[in-house]
Design an enzyme around this catalytic site. Structure first.
Site, PDB file in Angstrom:
ATOM      1  N   GLU A 108       0.832  -1.220   0.000  1.00 50.95           N
ATOM      2  CA  GLU A 108       0.000   0.000   0.000  1.00 50.95           C
ATOM      3  C   GLU A 108       0.858   1.259   0.000  1.00 50.95           C
ATOM      4  O   GLU A 108       0.430   2.306  -0.467  1.00 50.95           O
ATOM      5  CB  GLU A 108      -0.924   0.012   1.231  1.00 50.95           C
ATOM      6  CG  GLU A 108      -2.323  -0.457   0.897  1.00 50.95           C
ATOM      7  CD  GLU A 108      -3.322  -0.268   2.028  1.00 50.95           C
ATOM      8  OE1 GLU A 108      -4.422  -0.780   1.879  1.00 50.95           O
ATOM      9  OE2 GLU A 108      -3.016   0.371   3.050  1.00 50.95           O
TER      10      GLU A 108
ATOM     11  N   HIS B 288       8.193 -26.639  -1.803  1.00 53.71           N
ATOM     12  CA  HIS B 288       7.569 -27.775  -2.489  1.00 53.71           C
ATOM     13  C   HIS B 288       6.402 -27.315  -3.361  1.00 53.71           C
ATOM     14  O   HIS B 288       5.579 -28.114  -3.794  1.00 53.71           O
ATOM     15  CB  HIS B 288       7.115 -28.807  -1.465  1.00 53.71           C
ATOM     16  CG  HIS B 288       8.272 -29.354  -0.677  1.00 53.71           C
ATOM     17  ND1 HIS B 288       8.867 -30.556  -0.948  1.00 53.71           N
ATOM     18  CD2 HIS B 288       8.995 -28.805   0.335  1.00 53.71           C
ATOM     19  CE1 HIS B 288       9.879 -30.743  -0.117  1.00 53.71           C
ATOM     20  NE2 HIS B 288       9.986 -29.694   0.673  1.00 53.71           N
TER      21      HIS B 288
ATOM     22  N   LYS C 178     -13.706   0.395  -3.778  1.00 50.51           N
ATOM     23  CA  LYS C 178     -14.817   0.747  -2.878  1.00 50.51           C
ATOM     24  C   LYS C 178     -15.914   1.453  -3.655  1.00 50.51           C
ATOM     25  O   LYS C 178     -17.102   1.146  -3.505  1.00 50.51           O
ATOM     26  CB  LYS C 178     -14.315   1.668  -1.763  1.00 50.51           C
ATOM     27  CG  LYS C 178     -13.433   0.972  -0.740  1.00 50.51           C
ATOM     28  CD  LYS C 178     -13.118   1.923   0.404  1.00 50.51           C
ATOM     29  CE  LYS C 178     -12.077   1.328   1.330  1.00 50.51           C
ATOM     30  NZ  LYS C 178     -11.575   2.284   2.299  1.00 50.51           N
TER      31      LYS C 178
HETATM   32  O1  PA5 Z   1      -3.382   1.097   5.845  1.00 48.19           O
HETATM   33  C1  PA5 Z   1      -4.511   1.539   5.637  1.00 48.19           C
HETATM   34  O2  PA5 Z   1      -4.774   2.726   5.755  1.00 48.19           O
HETATM   35  C2  PA5 Z   1      -5.652   0.617   5.252  1.00 48.19           C
HETATM   36  O3  PA5 Z   1      -5.217  -0.687   5.042  1.00 48.19           O
HETATM   37  C3  PA5 Z   1      -6.690   0.602   6.346  1.00 48.19           C
HETATM   38  O4  PA5 Z   1      -6.107   0.165   7.535  1.00 48.19           O
HETATM   39  C4  PA5 Z   1      -7.868  -0.305   5.994  1.00 48.19           C
HETATM   40  O5  PA5 Z   1      -8.401   0.063   4.756  1.00 48.19           O
HETATM   41  C5  PA5 Z   1      -8.955  -0.201   7.064  1.00 48.19           C
HETATM   42  O6  PA5 Z   1      -9.363   1.123   7.215  1.00 48.19           O
HETATM   43  P1  PA5 Z   1     -10.185   1.603   8.468  1.00 48.19           P
HETATM   44  O7  PA5 Z   1      -9.332   1.420   9.687  1.00 48.19           O
HETATM   45  O8  PA5 Z   1     -10.508   3.020   8.204  1.00 48.19           O
HETATM   46  O9  PA5 Z   1     -11.415   0.734   8.546  1.00 48.19           O
END
Ligand code: PA5
Length: 437
Positions: free
Chosen positions: A292, A313, A427
């Site tokens: 990310e 394996h 989303k």
């Molecule tokens: O690193 C990030 O920002 C994302 O992976 C969020 O943690 C994830 O989308 C969950 O978001 P939230 O805590 O707002 O539900």
């Protein structure tokens, strides 16, 4: 060696000249300034950099007390969250507690069984969890979402809350739901305030994937009986070690530089390999952290993970002889928690008598060394990160090592390591299909 992390890139040196590292020095200097002086892209989300020193002590104490209460009362604890709101906690519990934690006796565990929900939208998984929870007497829930609007945890929370309400009535639910969310805003915060749920907050300047050392990760860790002070002390040690600006003194920066040097030579994927199954979820946490943070603007190393020797394996064949567009990073634990040795066997049917009495961990070590050499001979650059042993302190160190390496690496790549604009795309499509008003 106690509580140390050692980075070694001997088996990648034939791909990278020493002089190449010099070229990174100005970029490292800039990345260091960005992170430590709140500058550059994403500077509003660098609160995790000083967090080991700056963390909120009173909240930490309140959190430890809440966790202690849950340990005494609950027999099941459900963590609801996705991405950065669950991967850290899950990886720590899997790493620091015994392999079959939930199957241990309550006395051995010293706290509740721990389950995760809201990590996807599987109705089957949720249904199975609800059925399992029917057999538990005292259930506590920690719903974690910084934004407070994420679909997956919100759906799971609806079901679990309804189950709790049916079981304990509205009044009984109040003390059994703990909310971890944004300090100032969001639907979850509003609901928590209205219902009087206990709340813990995610600092404004720390994004989800950098949040495991905040209440997001710390409450579940404490409920699992993990010593939080040790975790934070380990992170503090790493903060001091990997807060150094000079590349020659900072192995986290060196790791970031080496991965970028390899990337610039067409090695566009990094495969993190561990030889302990207890590190499998840690690899998931690492994948999210780097994926990310770096995968954007049509750039970035693809972070993949394997569990060795299991995957030797399966994916081992590809790694040895497939496309040469990746490098390996091995995460090796020097001292095993177990001292099991190879048993004698009458008849020596498997021909392994010569190993009788040897520690199984030393054989795993040979497997690791042999595999790295084989991959090197197969033209795969190989990095190694050795951690002396696994304990809460070294876990805190490892988390900080990778976080700071990731922050620097993202800046070397030329992206903002703290946003995730691409996550919004799926989303919005899903909400359109769901006809969200
Ligand atoms: O690193 C990030 O920002 C994302 O992976 C969020 O943690 C994830 O989308 C969950 O978001 P939230 O805590 O707002 O539900």
């Amino acid at each position: 060696m106690k509580n140390k992390i050692i980075f070694n890139y001997e088996l990648a040196k034939s791909w990278i000249g020493e002089e190449e590292l010099e070229h990174f020095l100005p970029e490292i200097k800039q990345a260091h300034r960005y992170l430590h002086h709140n500058e550059g892209p994403g500077n509003a989300y660098t609160g995790w950099v000083d967090w080991p020193e700056q963390y909120d002590r009173p909240e930490f104490k309140r959190l430890s007390e809440t966790a202690q209460l849950i340990r005494e009362i609950a027999d099941a604890f459900v963590v609801i969250g996705i991405g950065g709101s669950y991967l850290g906690a899950r990886s720590a519990i899997e790493l620091l507690r015994p392999a079959f934690y939930n199957q241990l006796s309550p006395a051995e565990r010293g706290g509740p069984e721990i389950y995760f929900a809201g990590t996807g939208i599987s109705s089957t998984y949720l249904d199975d969890l609800l059925r399992l929870l029917e057999q538990k007497q005292e259930i506590y829930i920690n719903v974690i979402s910084k934004s407070g609007t994420t679909l997956e945890p919100a759906l799971a929370f609806r079901s679990l809350r309804a189950m709790l309400e049916q079981r304990y009535g509205k009044a009984g639910v109040k003390k059994r739901i703990i909310v971890t969310t944004d300090r100032h805003r969001g639907a979850l915060l509003e609901m928590a305030l209205e219902e009087g749920f206990t709340t813990f907050s995610v600092p404004d300047n720390i994004g989800g994937r950098y949040s495991v050392l905040t209440p997001v990760g710390l409450l579940p860790l404490a409920v699992a009986g993990i010593d939080l002070q040790q975790v934070m002390d380990g992170a503090t040690k790493a903060y001091l070690l990997y807060g150094r600006e000079r590349l020659v003194e900072n192995d986290a920066y060196l790791y970031a530089v080496i991965r970028n040097a390899l990337y610039r030579k067409g090695k566009t994927m990094e495969i993190l390999a561990a030889y302990e199954p207890s590190l499998t979820q840690f690899i998931e946490w690492w994948k999210q952290l780097f994926g990310e943070s770096e995968g954007k603007e049509l750039k970035g190393l693809f972070p993949a993970g394997v569990s060795f020797t299991t995957d030797l394996h399966s994916l081992g064949q590809y790694i040895q002889e497939g496309l040469r567009n990746f490098f390996m990073t091995t995460l090796w634990v020097q001292k095993s928690r177990s001292e099991l040795t190879v048993m004698a066997m009458e008849g020596n049917a498997d021909g392994l008598d010569y190993l009788t009495g040897q520690s199984i961990h030393s054989i795993n070590d040979k497997a690791c060394q042999g595999t790295m050499l084989a991959h090197y001979e197969g033209e795969v650059p190989s990095l190694k990160i050795t951690v002396s042993e696994i304990n809460p302190f070294s876990y805190g160190m490892l988390v900080y090592f990778f976080e700071i390496a990731c922050g620097v690496s993202g800046h070397l790549l030329g992206v903002n390591p703290f946003d995730q604009p691409g996550v919004e795309a799926y989303k919005s499509k899903v909400f359109t299909l769901l006809r969200s008003p």
